[in-house]
Design a protein around this motif. Structure first.
Motif, PDB file in Angstrom:
ATOM      1  N   LYS A   1     -38.429  25.963 -19.344  1.00  0.00           N
ATOM      2  CA  LYS A   1     -37.767  25.522 -18.115  1.00  0.00           C
ATOM      3  C   LYS A   1     -38.070  24.029 -17.904  1.00  0.00           C
ATOM      4  O   LYS A   1     -39.214  23.644 -17.658  1.00  0.00           O
ATOM      5  CB  LYS A   1     -38.313  26.349 -16.955  1.00  0.00           C
ATOM      6  CG  LYS A   1     -37.372  26.411 -15.784  1.00  0.00           C
ATOM      7  CD  LYS A   1     -37.819  27.441 -14.765  1.00  0.00           C
ATOM      8  CE  LYS A   1     -36.855  27.415 -13.595  1.00  0.00           C
ATOM      9  NZ  LYS A   1     -37.257  28.390 -12.575  1.00  0.00           N
ATOM     10  N   LYS A   2     -37.028  23.219 -17.998  1.00  0.00           N
ATOM     11  CA  LYS A   2     -37.187  21.765 -18.000  1.00  0.00           C
ATOM     12  C   LYS A   2     -38.007  21.262 -16.806  1.00  0.00           C
ATOM     13  O   LYS A   2     -38.972  20.491 -16.968  1.00  0.00           O
ATOM     14  CB  LYS A   2     -35.811  21.092 -18.009  1.00  0.00           C
ATOM     15  CG  LYS A   2     -35.881  19.593 -18.292  1.00  0.00           C
ATOM     16  CD  LYS A   2     -34.521  19.055 -18.701  1.00  0.00           C
ATOM     17  CE  LYS A   2     -34.644  17.625 -19.208  1.00  0.00           C
ATOM     18  NZ  LYS A   2     -33.377  17.135 -19.759  1.00  0.00           N
ATOM     19  N   GLU A   3     -37.614  21.701 -15.645  1.00  0.00           N
ATOM     20  CA  GLU A   3     -38.250  21.288 -14.389  1.00  0.00           C
ATOM     21  C   GLU A   3     -39.771  21.504 -14.450  1.00  0.00           C
ATOM     22  O   GLU A   3     -40.555  20.588 -14.191  1.00  0.00           O
ATOM     23  CB  GLU A   3     -37.668  22.189 -13.303  1.00  0.00           C
ATOM     24  CG  GLU A   3     -37.538  21.600 -11.926  1.00  0.00           C
ATOM     25  CD  GLU A   3     -36.911  22.679 -11.038  1.00  0.00           C
ATOM     26  OE1 GLU A   3     -37.354  22.820  -9.892  1.00  0.00           O
ATOM     27  OE2 GLU A   3     -36.029  23.422 -11.545  1.00  0.00           O
ATOM     28  N   GLU A   4     -40.154  22.713 -14.839  1.00  0.00           N
ATOM     29  CA  GLU A   4     -41.591  23.046 -14.919  1.00  0.00           C
ATOM     30  C   GLU A   4     -42.314  22.191 -15.956  1.00  0.00           C
ATOM     31  O   GLU A   4     -43.414  21.701 -15.734  1.00  0.00           O
ATOM     32  CB  GLU A   4     -41.776  24.519 -15.303  1.00  0.00           C
ATOM     33  CG  GLU A   4     -41.841  25.448 -14.111  1.00  0.00           C
ATOM     34  CD  GLU A   4     -42.260  26.856 -14.535  1.00  0.00           C
ATOM     35  OE1 GLU A   4     -43.400  27.012 -15.020  1.00  0.00           O
ATOM     36  OE2 GLU A   4     -41.446  27.784 -14.388  1.00  0.00           O
TER      37      GLU A   4
ATOM     38  N   ASP B   1     -34.793  29.309 -19.392  1.00  0.00           N
ATOM     39  CA  ASP B   1     -35.893  29.956 -18.673  1.00  0.00           C
ATOM     40  C   ASP B   1     -36.037  31.441 -18.975  1.00  0.00           C
ATOM     41  O   ASP B   1     -36.777  32.147 -18.304  1.00  0.00           O
ATOM     42  CB  ASP B   1     -35.785  29.703 -17.158  1.00  0.00           C
ATOM     43  CG  ASP B   1     -34.548  30.336 -16.564  1.00  0.00           C
ATOM     44  OD1 ASP B   1     -33.723  30.858 -17.351  1.00  0.00           O
ATOM     45  OD2 ASP B   1     -34.407  30.307 -15.337  1.00  0.00           O
TER      46      ASP B   1
ATOM     47  N   ASN C   1     -42.971  18.619 -14.973  1.00  0.00           N
ATOM     48  CA  ASN C   1     -44.106  18.530 -14.045  1.00  0.00           C
ATOM     49  C   ASN C   1     -45.446  18.480 -14.775  1.00  0.00           C
ATOM     50  O   ASN C   1     -46.425  17.967 -14.249  1.00  0.00           O
ATOM     51  CB  ASN C   1     -44.128  19.752 -13.123  1.00  0.00           C
ATOM     52  CG  ASN C   1     -43.320  19.498 -11.872  1.00  0.00           C
ATOM     53  OD1 ASN C   1     -43.202  18.353 -11.445  1.00  0.00           O
ATOM     54  ND2 ASN C   1     -42.774  20.555 -11.305  1.00  0.00           N
TER      55      ASN C   1
ATOM     56  N   ASP D   1     -33.852  23.064 -22.531  1.00  0.00           N
ATOM     57  CA  ASP D   1     -33.977  23.760 -21.248  1.00  0.00           C
ATOM     58  C   ASP D   1     -33.494  25.213 -21.307  1.00  0.00           C
ATOM     59  O   ASP D   1     -32.342  25.484 -21.632  1.00  0.00           O
ATOM     60  CB  ASP D   1     -33.158  22.978 -20.195  1.00  0.00           C
ATOM     61  CG  ASP D   1     -33.410  23.510 -18.786  1.00  0.00           C
ATOM     62  OD1 ASP D   1     -34.469  24.141 -18.575  1.00  0.00           O
ATOM     63  OD2 ASP D   1     -32.554  23.286 -17.908  1.00  0.00           O
TER      64      ASP D   1
END
Lengths: 329, 329
Positions: free
Chosen positions: A39-42, A61, A45, A59
């Motif tokens: 998951k790109k967002e995670e 999930d 971070n 990306d």
């Protein structure tokens, strides 16, 4: 430059130890780049910004969980492990590392990346600590529960080539796991395998369970049913010794003081038996390096698994396996 | 009164530890007598005169050595082990203990004393230490290298009856050794065996190598090829941990001081993993108790092997095995 695909979400503890391990690997080896699947967002971070130039993110999930079946995994084309393996199949990456569902990784690697010509069944190899400062490579430790003599012969060749090309051992010695050292020992399958394996160079003949930990040979061959039992037995004995020591410690302050003084010794012992030191277990017999890391891998284990993948990808492993497999027949 | 026949010359260290163990057993248990088979002259030199009233001597000086084949042993009717087993066959003794050639003891016991009705193959059972203060009985550990599902079923029944009648466990739990706990795990033979063994009471299903040392079950069933590998693996791991600790100790005086303070802990650990504490391994499935002791048995191991033989001879072991073996089919 070597490019490693990594299933960034498959481990038991989510993406954090995987990304940490990857970053640690990138920090100490500047000769590779990585593709992290998750998951790109995670992931963004977790990845320090100065490493973003060396980590490409794919990306997705969907994560195959430990309770999913390996067969289901073959259909979930958006899962992290499926996509990571597909990167290798499509030659966008040179090797893959996954701490996810090992059955799924194995099936997907075998079906999507494909077997090396002449290999009927890929095998999982693992390093076991010995009392000398070296390790013994044991295979198969779980991929193939029922094996015939030909399978065991293939494991012997693959193990020997891996020991040479990746572990960098000179003329590695191979032993066949049996119930005694004499040639007459063995069960039906292992006796038949003995006659095939004896044709390869540096075959030490039959070896016993204790030889693995003495380091008498470099590679030990067995079927995946026995390999799994052996691995769990070894872990069980080590854990039990630890538990018995701890229980006895509690009974006496003097002993506790002794343990404090001995803590460096225990730390060294822990390092020797810590799987994280070895990283992951290579799946041998597929066309590109696939490293299966423990589901409970910490950052150190992931880092070492990535190093294994890099060494394997920089070697002629697949070529040499294909070359040797028919040589001694 | 129970009468135990003992091969007094078969062990690796000659008659001394055997006689010492026998005398120690006679000293602490006044409810049995013994027949020692060996060179009379030598034995008389070793036996304290006040024990001569409870030890009958059968004079012979032929000893099957470890390098002799088990088949040869069948012809050497004057050997210590042949004569000791013959005493049981002729009902002159109730049970036999031997630290001699284990293959010879096994073959002779099977052929001369005979199998219990319903048992196709006798099996050797051994106790393994766990982190709880109990042990796990594992069988077969070497008598039968190739086993079918029916053999494994028989081992399960025999192990359970032995645990009940001799180890005095209430409703002992049996597990089948496999590469995972789920019912779907196993190789061809073990999966078939699962369906037979599931009919016996207190069957825990599949267990893993580590379960043996956790003490999750009382009896663990496997074939003799795996049982032998498992035993040697366990010994190998324990030895290697010891060696690594010792090597590290040498590097530091502080650690050595720690080890001195911890010596009671290490002594307790040694007691828990010392085979001499358990004595010998029973050969299950023959009509009378046969205890196979380690070739390197010291007096303590021989004493404990004799105690096992006495407990088995005082029980209804054979009767109960015969009774149960057909019950769950």
């Amino acid at each position: 430059m070597i490019k490693i695909a990594i299933d960034a979400m498959g481990g038991d503890f989510g993406p954090e130890p995987i990304v940490d391990g990857l970053v640690a690997a990138l920090r100490s080896n500047t000769n590779f780049t990585a593709i992290a699947v998750g998951k790109k967002e995670e992931l963004l971070n977790l990845i320090p910004s100065n490493f973003l130039s060396r980590i490409e993110i794919v990306d997705t999930d969907d994560v195959i969980s430990m309770t999913d079946s390996a067969t289901d995994a073959l259909k979930r084309k958006d899962s992290t492990i499926y996509k990571a393996i597909e990167l290798v199949r499509n030659e966008e990456a040179d090797a893959v590392v996954s701490a996810g569902h090992s059955g799924a990784s194995m099936s997907l690697a075998t079906l999507r990346i494909g077997r090396i010509k002449g290999i009927s069944r890929p095998a999982i190899a693992t390093l076991m600590p010995t009392s000398e400062n070296q390790n013994t490579l044991v295979l198969d430790v779980g991929a193939n529960v029922d094996c015939d003599a030909k399978n065991l012969y293939e494991f012997a060749v693959m193990g020997q080539v891996y020991a040479q090309d990746v572990l960098k051992l000179d003329e590695p010695i191979v032993g066949l796991l049996s119930n005694g050292e004499e040639e007459s020992k063995g069960n039906e399958v292992s006796k038949e395998a003995y006659q095939l394996i004896r044709k390869i160079p540096n075959f030490a003949g039959n070896v016993e369970g204790s030889d693995i930990f003495k380091g008498s040979v470099d590679v030990v061959v067995c079927d995946g049913f026995i390999g799994n039992i052996l691995l769990k037995t070894a872990e069980g004995v080590a854990d039990t010794i630890g538990t018995i020591i701890k229980k006895n410690l509690k009974r006496s302050l003097i002993s506790i003081a002794g343990a404090v003084l001995m803590r460096k010794v225990f730390r060294n012992l822990k390092v020797r038996v810590d799987y994280a030191e070895y990283g992951g277990a290579p799946l041998l017999g597929v066309k590109a390096p696939v490293i299966i890391a423990h589901g409970k891998s910490n950052a150190k284990a992931v880092k070492n698994a990535i190093f294994q993948a890099i060494t394997a990808a920089s070697s002629n492993l697949s070529y040499n396996i294909e070359d040797r497999i028919n040589k001694y027949k």
